[in-house]
Design a protein around this motif. Structure first.
Motif: not given
Length: 379
Positions: A240-247, A290-296
């Motif tokens: 959710s954090y990353l996709h909000k940042a992407f948006e 960190s692994l999860a962030i890298e993958k996304i």
């Protein structure tokens, strides 16, 4: 006139210090993978400065010289104590302290080979002491002096944390120092070379480099990565954090690199160090986050992690305070800065590029009285 934004792709000089060719990083022709796996950081400093690896005797003498040059003038400790009471970023303190060191060095303006070598030793040793002293003084603790039986990496951790580091931590930090030692003509290195190309002194060159390193698009990126990890705080919140940042079109720090096309070769070493240290400390969430962030980020944005991404969790696991990440980077990178400064001095020419003018043309000067009158009419 040919121009490119940010000097991207522009070859500004020749250098024999380090290279990035086909996404392989080398120091003086040695693959950084081999150095990271097998060398001591002191060997790498020697290699960068002397263009060769040391013998056992040369290395022992060099280590001894480094230890002799870590001690700070009492006047500088007083400056650190005063500045530690202010709400000042550690990089600003480091810049001020390095600049102040020039005042206490009788050889500051001497440019002989011997004088420059002695200044190199002082800068390499004293940067570590400045960062460690500041870290302890602001916590109300006394600065520590290094132990002669510890490596350079081990001594930094000891002077920061007050404890002899375990072998895994010392080894991991040694690797991190090697990986950050040099990186061709990056922003801070270029800044250092521009500065000393005027025949300014070495302390000025290092202070200028520190100013460039401070920015979040350069050395400050790993601190920003740790801030992001702390904000997420739980692996279930990564998506959710990353996709909000992407948006919101926000930049995810620690990913992508202007030079590398197939990925930063340093990242794999730091990823493995992060994994090992996470087990030792019991704080594995930072590694798995960190692994999860890298993958996304890699799957959805096509961006690969750079040296800053996993260095954040590595430094955190080593007990280094987050706002000290960039100063720690500087303790390593000063070895490369010095190598480039010495190279610049050897075959110097003032660095003075041109700019393509895109402003107004053929303007007519109007005396100030007429300008005032015209404004009165408008009013």
């Amino acid at each position: 006139m040919v121009q490119t934004k940010g000097l991207e792709g522009v070859v500004a000089t020749t250098s024999s210090v380090s290279s990035i060719i086909d996404d392989v990083l080398t120091y003086r022709g040695y693959n950084v993978d081999d150095l990271t796996d097998s060398a001591q950081f002191e060997e790498v400093i020697y290699l960068l400065w002397f263009n060769k690896l040391p013998t056992s005797q040369q290395l022992a003498e060099f280590k001894s010289e480094l230890i002799e040059n870590v001690y700070l003038p009492i006047e500088l400790l007083n400056i650190i104590e005063k500045l530690s009471k202010e709400n000042t970023h550690p990089m600003s303190i480091l810049m001020n302290c390095v600049s102040a060191l020039a005042i206490y060095d009788e050889e500051t303006n001497q440019m002989s080979e011997g004088a420059n070598y002695r200044k190199s030793l002082r800068l390499q040793g004293k940067l570590a002491s400045i960062v460690a002293a500041y870290s302890r003084i602001r916590e109300g603790k006394q600065p520590l002096i290094p132990k002669e039986d510890l490596s350079f990496a081990g001594n930094i951790l000891y002077m920061l944390n007050g404890e002899i580091p375990d072998k895994i931590s010392e080894k991991a930090f040694n690797k991190a120092l090697i990986l950050h030692a040099d990186h061709e003509l990056n922003a801070s290195t270029f800044t250092a070379r521009v500065c000393v190309a005027t025949l300014s002194d070495m302390y000025s060159g290092i202070t200028a480099a520190l100013g460039a390193l401070k920015g979040p698009l350069h050395g400050g990126a790993n601190e920003s990565v740790m801030k992001m990890l702390a904000e997420i705080n739980d692996i279930t919140q990564v998506d959710s954090y990353l996709h909000k940042a992407f948006e919101n079109k926000e930049k995810i720090m620690g990913f992508g690199h202007r030079v590398y096309k197939t990925g930063d070769p340093r990242a794999k070493h730091l990823r493995e160090m992060s994994r090992q240290l996470a087990k030792v400390t019991g704080e594995e969430k930072w590694y798995y986050m960190s692994l999860a962030i890298e993958k996304i980020v890699t799957n959805e944005k096509g961006l690969l992690p750079n040296v800053d991404f996993y260095s954040a969790s590595v430094y955190h696991s080593l007990g280094i305070q987050h706002d000290l990440f960039t100063p720690i980077f500087a303790i390593s990178r000063v070895s490369g800065w010095i190598a480039h400064i010495l190279e610049q001095y050897e075959n110097n020419r003032l660095i003075r590029p041109r700019a393509e003018y895109v402003g107004l043309k053929n303007q007519t000067f109007i005396p100030i009285q007429e300008r005032d009158e015209s404004m009165d009419v408008i009013a």
